[in-house]
Design a protein around this motif. Structure first.
Motif, PDB file in Angstrom:
ATOM      1  N   PHE B 105       0.638  -1.085  -0.085  1.00 51.00           N
ATOM      2  CA  PHE B 105       0.098   0.371  -0.359  1.00 51.00           C
ATOM      3  C   PHE B 105       0.996   1.341   0.382  1.00 51.00           C
ATOM      4  O   PHE B 105       0.241   2.499  -1.182  1.00 51.00           O
ATOM      5  CB  PHE B 105      -0.809  -0.062   1.211  1.00 51.00           C
ATOM      6  CG  PHE B 105      -2.296  -1.290   1.371  1.00 51.00           C
ATOM      7  CD1 PHE B 105      -2.604  -1.151   0.119  1.00 51.00           C
ATOM      8  CD2 PHE B 105      -2.724  -1.295   2.305  1.00 51.00           C
ATOM      9  CE1 PHE B 105      -4.109  -1.885   0.141  1.00 51.00           C
ATOM     10  CE2 PHE B 105      -4.067  -2.431   2.609  1.00 51.00           C
ATOM     11  CZ  PHE B 105      -4.303  -2.219   1.208  1.00 51.00           C
ATOM     12  N   ALA B 106       1.885   1.308   1.002  1.00 55.89           N
ATOM     13  CA  ALA B 106       2.746   2.070   0.822  1.00 55.89           C
ATOM     14  C   ALA B 106       3.936   2.518  -0.225  1.00 55.89           C
ATOM     15  O   ALA B 106       4.016   3.812  -0.324  1.00 55.89           O
ATOM     16  CB  ALA B 106       3.935   2.579   2.540  1.00 55.89           C
ATOM     17  N   GLU B 107       4.004   1.482  -1.505  1.00 57.93           N
ATOM     18  CA  GLU B 107       5.292   1.906  -1.549  1.00 57.93           C
ATOM     19  C   GLU B 107       3.791   2.314  -3.043  1.00 57.93           C
ATOM     20  O   GLU B 107       4.147   3.506  -4.102  1.00 57.93           O
ATOM     21  CB  GLU B 107       5.366   0.493  -2.769  1.00 57.93           C
ATOM     22  CG  GLU B 107       6.068   0.856  -3.462  1.00 57.93           C
ATOM     23  CD  GLU B 107       7.030   1.487  -3.725  1.00 57.93           C
ATOM     24  OE1 GLU B 107       7.853   1.955  -2.773  1.00 57.93           O
ATOM     25  OE2 GLU B 107       7.447   2.418  -4.777  1.00 57.93           O
ATOM     26  N   ASN B 111       4.159   6.296  -1.805  1.00 58.26           N
ATOM     27  CA  ASN B 111       5.627   6.239  -1.965  1.00 58.26           C
ATOM     28  C   ASN B 111       6.482   6.457  -2.777  1.00 58.26           C
ATOM     29  O   ASN B 111       7.579   7.172  -3.733  1.00 58.26           O
ATOM     30  CB  ASN B 111       6.442   5.595  -0.360  1.00 58.26           C
ATOM     31  CG  ASN B 111       6.205   5.903   0.570  1.00 58.26           C
ATOM     32  OD1 ASN B 111       5.959   7.265   0.969  1.00 58.26           O
ATOM     33  ND2 ASN B 111       6.556   4.535   1.527  1.00 58.26           N
ATOM     34  N   GLY B 112       5.368   5.765  -4.490  1.00 54.93           N
ATOM     35  CA  GLY B 112       5.435   5.450  -5.536  1.00 54.93           C
ATOM     36  C   GLY B 112       6.286   6.514  -6.007  1.00 54.93           C
ATOM     37  O   GLY B 112       5.525   7.846  -5.254  1.00 54.93           O
ATOM     38  N   PRO B 113       6.698   6.239  -7.486  1.00 59.27           N
ATOM     39  CA  PRO B 113       7.684   7.309  -8.133  1.00 59.27           C
ATOM     40  C   PRO B 113       6.486   8.345  -8.652  1.00 59.27           C
ATOM     41  O   PRO B 113       6.654   9.534  -9.220  1.00 59.27           O
ATOM     42  CB  PRO B 113       8.510   6.980  -8.969  1.00 59.27           C
ATOM     43  CG  PRO B 113       7.892   5.447  -9.454  1.00 59.27           C
ATOM     44  CD  PRO B 113       7.159   5.236  -7.695  1.00 59.27           C
ATOM     45  N   THR B 114       5.023   7.779  -9.337  1.00 61.64           N
ATOM     46  CA  THR B 114       3.893   8.129  -9.626  1.00 61.64           C
ATOM     47  C   THR B 114       2.932   9.035  -8.630  1.00 61.64           C
ATOM     48  O   THR B 114       1.560   9.490  -9.008  1.00 61.64           O
ATOM     49  CB  THR B 114       3.151   7.036 -10.772  1.00 61.64           C
ATOM     50  OG1 THR B 114       3.273   5.490 -10.099  1.00 61.64           O
ATOM     51  CG2 THR B 114       4.165   6.229 -11.365  1.00 61.64           C
ATOM     52  N   VAL B 115       3.673   8.280  -7.570  1.00 57.26           N
ATOM     53  CA  VAL B 115       2.240   9.270  -6.424  1.00 57.26           C
ATOM     54  C   VAL B 115       1.795  10.824  -5.947  1.00 57.26           C
ATOM     55  O   VAL B 115       3.129  11.609  -6.835  1.00 57.26           O
ATOM     56  CB  VAL B 115       2.440   8.768  -5.040  1.00 57.26           C
ATOM     57  CG1 VAL B 115       1.602   9.672  -3.582  1.00 57.26           C
ATOM     58  CG2 VAL B 115       2.714   7.397  -4.431  1.00 57.26           C
ATOM     59  N   ASP B 116       1.150  11.264  -6.742  1.00 56.65           N
ATOM     60  CA  ASP B 116       1.015  12.935  -6.735  1.00 56.65           C
ATOM     61  C   ASP B 116       2.032  13.011  -5.551  1.00 56.65           C
ATOM     62  O   ASP B 116       1.829  12.838  -4.146  1.00 56.65           O
ATOM     63  CB  ASP B 116       0.032  13.608  -6.636  1.00 56.65           C
ATOM     64  CG  ASP B 116      -0.686  14.618  -6.263  1.00 56.65           C
ATOM     65  OD1 ASP B 116       0.052  15.266  -6.061  1.00 56.65           O
ATOM     66  OD2 ASP B 116      -1.973  15.444  -6.304  1.00 56.65           O
ATOM     67  N   GLY B 119       0.588  14.453  -2.067  1.00 59.64           N
ATOM     68  CA  GLY B 119       0.444  13.143  -1.104  1.00 59.64           C
ATOM     69  C   GLY B 119      -0.796  12.207  -1.820  1.00 59.64           C
ATOM     70  O   GLY B 119      -1.496  12.752  -2.511  1.00 59.64           O
ATOM     71  N   GLY B 120      -0.390  11.184  -1.331  1.00 64.33           N
ATOM     72  CA  GLY B 120      -1.610  10.138  -1.984  1.00 64.33           C
ATOM     73  C   GLY B 120      -2.209  10.033  -0.406  1.00 64.33           C
ATOM     74  O   GLY B 120      -2.238   9.995   0.177  1.00 64.33           O
ATOM     75  N   ILE B 121      -3.106   8.872  -0.559  1.00 61.72           N
ATOM     76  CA  ILE B 121      -4.309   8.243   0.478  1.00 61.72           C
ATOM     77  C   ILE B 121      -3.546   6.409  -0.006  1.00 61.72           C
ATOM     78  O   ILE B 121      -4.598   6.690  -1.163  1.00 61.72           O
ATOM     79  CB  ILE B 121      -5.817   9.022   0.434  1.00 61.72           C
ATOM     80  CG1 ILE B 121      -6.915   8.702   1.381  1.00 61.72           C
ATOM     81  CG2 ILE B 121      -5.786   9.214  -1.856  1.00 61.72           C
ATOM     82  CD1 ILE B 121      -7.309   9.106   1.281  1.00 61.72           C
ATOM     83  N   ILE B 122      -4.030   6.130   0.566  1.00 60.88           N
ATOM     84  CA  ILE B 122      -4.788   4.255   0.681  1.00 60.88           C
ATOM     85  C   ILE B 122      -5.827   4.506   0.859  1.00 60.88           C
ATOM     86  O   ILE B 122      -6.627   4.468   1.756  1.00 60.88           O
ATOM     87  CB  ILE B 122      -4.049   3.741   1.726  1.00 60.88           C
ATOM     88  CG1 ILE B 122      -2.159   4.022   1.733  1.00 60.88           C
ATOM     89  CG2 ILE B 122      -4.796   2.434   1.683  1.00 60.88           C
ATOM     90  CD1 ILE B 122      -1.879   2.897   3.084  1.00 60.88           C
TER      91      ILE B 122
END
Ligand SMILES: Cc1cc2nc3c(=O)[nH]c(=O)nc-3n(C[C@H](O)[C@H](O)[C@H](O)COP(=O)(O)O)c2cc1C
Ligand code: SF4
Ligand code: SF4
Lengths: 603, 181
Positions: B105-107, B111-116, B119-122
């Motif tokens: 989930f975190a990746e 934290n993944g390179p394509t995450v805004d 900030g992202g949200i699970i």
């Protein structure tokens, strides 16, 4: 801590030959307590290897660690006999006294607790290696004492309170290991005068020496039982010298420890056997590949080699024979069962990962450094020396028609007299159990995990190549044991020790283990029993080396000899049972997201 | 005899196996003559309206909805078949097996390179299927009657398997059908 200075000076002590990589890594691990990335990079640069080459080797062997293994690195044996002898309490005592779990190192880096496969001490379990020093017959009280000693900063060797018998007491060994020689025999565990065999051999032609070994019907003692004379003949016939003689002292099959006793009490006999092999095949160099677990014997072995050189039994013009030169070096492993497999051993001796080679070509054609090499078990070479001394005719009077001579058996488990027995081939299991004091056994594991689990009703079966071949491991399983615990322990061993090359061995054994759990937990069906047998056969057929080819044996031989135990666990009324538990399977995700199954179902 | 009824589904798969079904080319016309499709993306029927003879499933189970879908198929199909590597072994999605779901989930979402970068949200909408701790092959969850190997199994293999089943002949996977390189 800066690792710079010791690393540079340490590397400077070694040459730049990549075949020395394992020795370098052993030194780095010993000096720094781990093999950190900067060491990998420096070693790679120095030996002209890529970083990945070095990392590949550093991650292959049990005794190399990327993270600090602890100032005191404790490796507790996890073999099944250790379990029988109270390993669980000993492990708990280590964790409690040290203040960390197995697989961890204490916060101050002082003590690291690790598990390891059989260390060759089955006759005196539970045992552990601490910084390479052997500690046997551990108890919780003794563990507390040891940990107190570590916390007081004592030298590991000083924690040994009492040394064992025989040469274990020698100044160069000082190990608390006992030989436990229960039954000497005519071939190996008999008095031997250094030089007696080689002096005779050099009066013959090499061809005559090979012929004598062939005539004796000596079969390899390492497990596979290949005719030794034939192996030497093949090797000697290969054109391009130099040729090599390798003694396989990897002794990794769980439950065997007889080579340990030879290496302790009769190293001169082994070295003489190697020298005779060298004479027979036309080799000038021999290598003793010694498992890391037996590194404590190396200083004394080196001394014996030096003595033999002084006596002109090694070196040039051996035993006065002009032109016959031969010498022996010792190479240490670093913890990997598969390195006992001869082609993996050669890779390891060359400083590489111990991954078995495809064969053919066989080591006699393409061995150490690609040159013709005979690899023989320690006991085989000792027997060869005695055959030269006493004659093939004498040897053949011992044993049975197809299994000439004697065999050293390492007996352990639920018996009163564990230890080494030299017996003639043809001995029944019943007779052996009588000698060892284990007559109430429910089963006997002959040949270690890769061998056969023999049931009580079959104890009139005989040790020998005709019926029950064995490299020497005999584990007595008493009536109080759950046989499935034994099988599980053996399967875990193979999963741990697979080199990973073949999918069938790497993946198949894990699948077998899962299926086995399904069955033993009462959730199996007849179909599962069928599948486990079919998969076992596939793994055997699709594996490159003997490890994978025998790894399903714990399951297959118990399925054959103890089928009723499996049948009792399966539900014969159903043709399919799932072990899947949806509630459990969503738990991890739900903990993060706060979802519930009811809502996800839109209920 | 009335025509055999076939249902299909893609669980944690890429639809490649369904594409392979379509790759039987013009034989699809023959197939339509031979069988009747029920629940399947091929005809877009979303729920079972009757008991089926054959169920074909691609993809393993990666979330709770896959599991319920699969169990529904088992309930409605007389013969259930795992089609392709993902159904049989978990396939590519199972590469996450061994990595804790939390870390996945975190990746993927934080934290993944394509995450805004803002900030992202699970994803946590209560109505979303819940991710399983690992990707499961079908036969660990329900009884599977046959396995068609390949990624995807070739159109030829699927065709031969289906026609054998329809004609009530044994399923034989000859070497040319399971040789992949
Ligand atoms: C996984 C595996 C481990 C082995 N371990 C040993 C060993 O520890 N010692 C040994 O002598 N042979 C061992 N062998 C057998 C060797 O490959 C080889 O057959 C043997 O060393 C030849 O010597 P021999 O003919 O004198 O028995 C092992 C084989 C396999 C497949
Ligand atoms: S059978 Fe197992 S141990 Fe042997 S080469 Fe294959 S993967 Fe390695
Ligand atoms: S098996 Fe291959 S083609 Fe079929 S769903 Fe999986 S990835 Fe796609």
């Amino acid at each position: 801590m800066s690792t710079k200075a010791p690393l540079d000076s340490l590397l400077a002590r070694h040459g730049k030959d990549p075949s020395g990589l394992i020795e370098i890594l052993r030194d780095v691990q010993a000096a720094l307590g781990s093999i950190p990335p900067e060491a990998v990079a420096k070693i790679a640069a120095r030996l002209g290897l890529s970083r990945v080459d070095v990392e590949g080797v550093a991650t292959f062997y049990h005794f190399f660690t990327a993270r600090p293994a602890g100032t005191y690195a404790v490796y507790l044996n996890k073999n099944v006999v250790a379990e029988m002898k109270g390993r669980a309490e000993v492990a708990r005592a280590f964790e409690k006294a040290a203040g960390c779990r197995f697989g961890e190192t204490t916060a101050d880096g002082l003590i690291g607790l690790h598990e390891t496969s059989c260390i060759g001490m089955n006759d005196q379990e539970p045992s552990a290696l601490i910084n390479g020093v052997v500690f046997t017959r551990l108890t919780p009280a003794r563990v507390r004492e040891l940990v107190a000693g570590m916390k007081a900063g004592k030298e590991t060797g000083k924690l040994v309170k009492k040394t064992g018998d025989g040469a274990n007491q020698s100044r160069l060994v000082r190990a608390m290991v006992d030989n436990n020689i229960r039954k000497p025999g005519p071939v190996i565990l008999a008095p031997f005068k250094s030089g007696a065999a080689v002096r005779k051999a050099v009066t013959w032609t090499p061809e005559d020496v090979v012929a004598e070994i062939k005539r004796s019907n000596l079969l390899g003692r390492g497990g596979a039982g290949f005719p030794t004379g034939l192996k030497w003949e093949f090797c000697g016939r290969e054109a391009c010298p130099p040729r090599y003689v390798v003694a396989n002292a990897d002794e990794g099959e769980p439950g065997t420890f007889k080579d340990r006793v030879i290496l302790t009490e009769l190293p001169h006999l082994l070295f003489e056997g190697m020298t005779i092999a060298g004479y027979a095949i036309g080799a000038r160099e021999g290598i003793l590949y010694l498992r890391a677990e037996y590194a404590y014997l190396k200083p004394r072995l080196e001394k014996v080699l030096a003595d033999l050189r002084a006596q002109k039994l090694l070196g040039k013009a051996i035993a006065g024979k002009k032109g016959f030169a031969f010498d022996i070096t010792i190479k240490l492993g670093a913890g990997a069962y598969v390195c006992g497999e001869e082609s993996a051993l050669l890779e390891s001796a060359e400083g590489k990962r111990g991954a078995p080679r495809p064969r053919p070509p066989f080591p006699v054609q393409n061995g150490y450094l690609g040159l013709p090499t005979t690899v023989n078990n320690v006991e085989t070479l000792c027997a060869a020396a005695r055959i030269l001394e006493r004659g093939a005719g004498w040897f053949k009077t011992l044993g049975t028609p197809k299994s000439a001579g004697t065999k050293l058996l390492s007996v352990s488990g639920d018996c009163r007299k564990p230890g080494v027995y030299e017996v003639e081939f043809g001995l029944t299991i019943n007779r052996l159990l009588e000698m060892a004091g284990g007559r109430d056994a429910q089963a006997v594991q002959v040949g270690g995990p890769s061998g056969t689990c023999v049931a009580r009703g079959q104890f009139e079966r005989r040790i020998g190549f005709e019926d029950l071949p064995t490299g020497g491991s005999i584990i007595v399983i008493g009536p109080q044991r759950d046989l499935f615990d034994v099988v599980r322990n053996f399967m875990d061993f193979f999963i741990e020790e697979s080199c990973g090359w073949c999918t069938a061995c790497r993946v198949g054994n894990t699948l077998l283990r899962q299926k086995f759990e399904k069955i033993t937990s009462g959730k199996g069906t007849r179909q599962d029993l069928k599948e486990i047998e079919a998969w076992g056969k596939t793994i055997k057929a699709m594996s490159r080396c003997g490890l994978g080819q025998t790894s399903p044996n714990p399951i297959l031989t118990t399925l054959l000899n103890f089928r009723e135990k499996y049948e009792a666990r399966v539900d014969a009324t159903r043709d399919y049972v799932s072990t899947f538990d949806l509630e459990a399977a969503v738990r991890d995700a739900a903990a993060v997201t706060g979802q519930t199954l009811a809502e996800a179902r839109h209920e | 005899m009335s025509k055999p009824i076939v249902a299909t589904a893609s669980l944690a798969g890429c639809f490649g196996c369904h594409m392979s079904i379509l790759d039987i080319d013009e034989r699809i016309l023959t197939l339509i003559d031979l069988v009747e499709f029920n629940k399947s993306p091929i005809d877009d029927i979303k729920t079972f309206s009757k008991t089926c003879d054959i169920g074909l499933i691609e993809g393993g189970c990666c979330n709770s909805e896959n599991v319920e879908n699969l169990r529904d198929f088992r309930k409605h199909c007389k013969i259930l078949i795992s089609v392709g590597e993902c159904a049989i072994m978990g396939g590519l999605p199972a590469l996450r097996n061994g990595i804790p779901v939390k870390d996945c989930f975190a990746e993927a979402y934080l934290n993944g390179p394509t995450v805004d970068p803002a900030g992202g949200i699970i994803p946590n909408d209560p109505e979303l299927p819940i991710i399983l701790d690992r990707v499961y092959p079908l036969h660990e969850i329900v009884k599977i009657d046959a396995f068609l190997p390949g990624c995807p199994p070739s159109a030829e293999l699927i065709w031969k398997a289906l026609t054998a089943l329809i004609e009530g002949k044994p399923l034989e996977l000859t070497y040319d059908l399971v040789k992949f390189d």
